[in-house]
Write an enzyme that holds these catalytic residues in place. Structure first.
Site, PDB file in Angstrom:
ATOM      1  N   ALA A  16      -7.882   4.543  -7.590  1.00 44.33           N
ATOM      2  CA  ALA A  16      -7.197   5.914  -7.502  1.00 44.33           C
ATOM      3  C   ALA A  16      -5.830   5.765  -6.877  1.00 44.33           C
ATOM      4  O   ALA A  16      -5.938   5.216  -5.638  1.00 44.33           O
ATOM      5  CB  ALA A  16      -8.235   6.638  -6.564  1.00 44.33           C
ATOM      6  N   VAL A  41      -8.061   2.096  -3.454  1.00 47.06           N
ATOM      7  CA  VAL A  41      -7.257   3.207  -3.365  1.00 47.06           C
ATOM      8  C   VAL A  41      -5.659   2.813  -3.098  1.00 47.06           C
ATOM      9  O   VAL A  41      -5.692   1.891  -2.350  1.00 47.06           O
ATOM     10  CB  VAL A  41      -7.883   4.274  -2.507  1.00 47.06           C
ATOM     11  CG1 VAL A  41      -6.665   5.355  -2.197  1.00 47.06           C
ATOM     12  CG2 VAL A  41      -9.250   4.861  -2.384  1.00 47.06           C
ATOM     13  N   LYS A  42      -4.888   3.496  -3.777  1.00 50.49           N
ATOM     14  CA  LYS A  42      -3.645   3.319  -3.316  1.00 50.49           C
ATOM     15  C   LYS A  42      -2.982   4.490  -2.630  1.00 50.49           C
ATOM     16  O   LYS A  42      -3.261   5.666  -3.285  1.00 50.49           O
ATOM     17  CB  LYS A  42      -2.616   2.815  -4.460  1.00 50.49           C
ATOM     18  CG  LYS A  42      -1.272   2.857  -4.254  1.00 50.49           C
ATOM     19  CD  LYS A  42      -0.556   2.159  -5.478  1.00 50.49           C
ATOM     20  CE  LYS A  42       0.057   3.269  -6.373  1.00 50.49           C
ATOM     21  NZ  LYS A  42       1.105   2.778  -7.326  1.00 50.49           N
ATOM     22  N   THR A  43      -2.202   4.307  -1.685  1.00 48.56           N
ATOM     23  CA  THR A  43      -1.594   5.213  -0.876  1.00 48.56           C
ATOM     24  C   THR A  43      -0.299   5.124  -0.311  1.00 48.56           C
ATOM     25  O   THR A  43       0.386   3.982  -0.723  1.00 48.56           O
ATOM     26  CB  THR A  43      -2.601   6.071   0.065  1.00 48.56           C
ATOM     27  OG1 THR A  43      -2.011   7.327   0.489  1.00 48.56           O
ATOM     28  CG2 THR A  43      -2.795   5.119   1.366  1.00 48.56           C
TER      29      THR A  43
END
Ligand code: 5RP
Length: 266
Positions: free
Chosen positions: A142, A172-174
């Site tokens: 995500a 998750v990528k943020t």
């Protein structure tokens, strides 16, 4: 997690350190011919030996990456907007799980837009994609996209990352932010960072080092690699921080040494 899911995750996060260097080249899905990604094959091909996986759309994969490549593919399966759209959060799933299997994807990825007009739609896209991924053993990354009006701070990014994990995202990528360790602590799946807009090489290496120090499991980096005049040197230096525990200075030294090596890609 079943065997296939675990095996695909291990193709992305290297089992010796559980970290990854993902090369992001999916930008064209809403930005069109992004600077220095105008001819994708020309940008991508020289970098393949130094990346652990490649994040891109099926269109660029089919046209611009050799099918003999054994680099794990993280397939972007969301889209439907452009940089000139009124609302970038209005994304849908664009690629079927069957097509992801057909191109032998190691993972699929989409963006979520927490706090944006189409928050609900993007979160349901994620939940549905996880349901499909679970059916076939394909993990979901995500991407916590941040609207122009939203602060990239630990409070907001924790909210977005945690919701993604709760809905079943496998990673998750943020963005990196102050108090990044709080974002990582509150997210029960691996967190990797985007590089964001092109900055100086040294700033991008510092960002990478800080993120790894504060618990990131790697990077999913694009513009700060291939918009650099020295993309191979940058990728090698980022890789050394992620996989060889280089500190900031050591990575800068490596980058400077690599500048002396002839870059052949342009
Ligand atoms: C676009 C993306 C990009 O892949 C992501 O932002 C990473 O690239 P960059 O390091 O250039 O920010 O997901 O939505």
């Amino acid at each position: 997690m079943d065997w296939g899911m675990k095996n695909r995750m291990a193709r992305i996060f290297k089992p010796n350190d559980n970290r990854t260097v993902m090369l992001a080249v999916d930008h064209g899905y809403f930005l069109g011919p992004t600077e220095r990604l105008e001819i994708p094959s020309k940008t991508i091909e020289p970098l393949i030996p130094y990346a652990d996986s490649l994040m891109l759309t099926r269109g660029v994969l089919r046209t611009s990456v050799k099918s003999t490549s054994d680099l794990p593919i993280v397939l972007r399966v969301s889209g439907g907007v452009s940089i000139i759209s009124k609302d970038l959060s209005n994304e849908a799933i664009t690629t079927s799980i069957e097509d992801a299997i057909r191109v032998n994807a190691s993972a699929v990825t989409l963006s979520i837009f927490v706090g944006a007009e189409h928050e609900h739609q993007s979160l349901i896209n994620l939940a549905r994609l996880v349901n499909e991924g679970e059916r076939y053993g394909i993990p979901v990354l995500a991407v916590t996209a941040v609207g122009k009006e939203m602060a990239r701070d630990a409070r907001y990014l924790s909210l977005a990352c945690r919701i993604a994990a709760e809905l079943g995202a496998h990673m998750v990528k943020t963005y990196y932010c102050e108090n990044f360790e709080k974002v990582v602590e509150a997210c029960p799946v691996p967190v990797i960072i985007a590089g964001g807009k092109k900055t100086s090489e040294l700033d991008a290496l510092q960002l990478t080092y800080n993120a790894i120090q504060h618990g990131a499991s790697g990077v999913d980096m694009g513009r700060n690699i291939w918009q650099s005049d020295y993309p191979i040197a940058m990728l090698k230096a980022v890789r050394a921080i992620v996989h060889e525990n280089f500190n900031f200075k050591e990575s800068c030294d490596l980058f400077n040494r690599e500048l002396k090596v002839k870059e052949t890609e342009r």
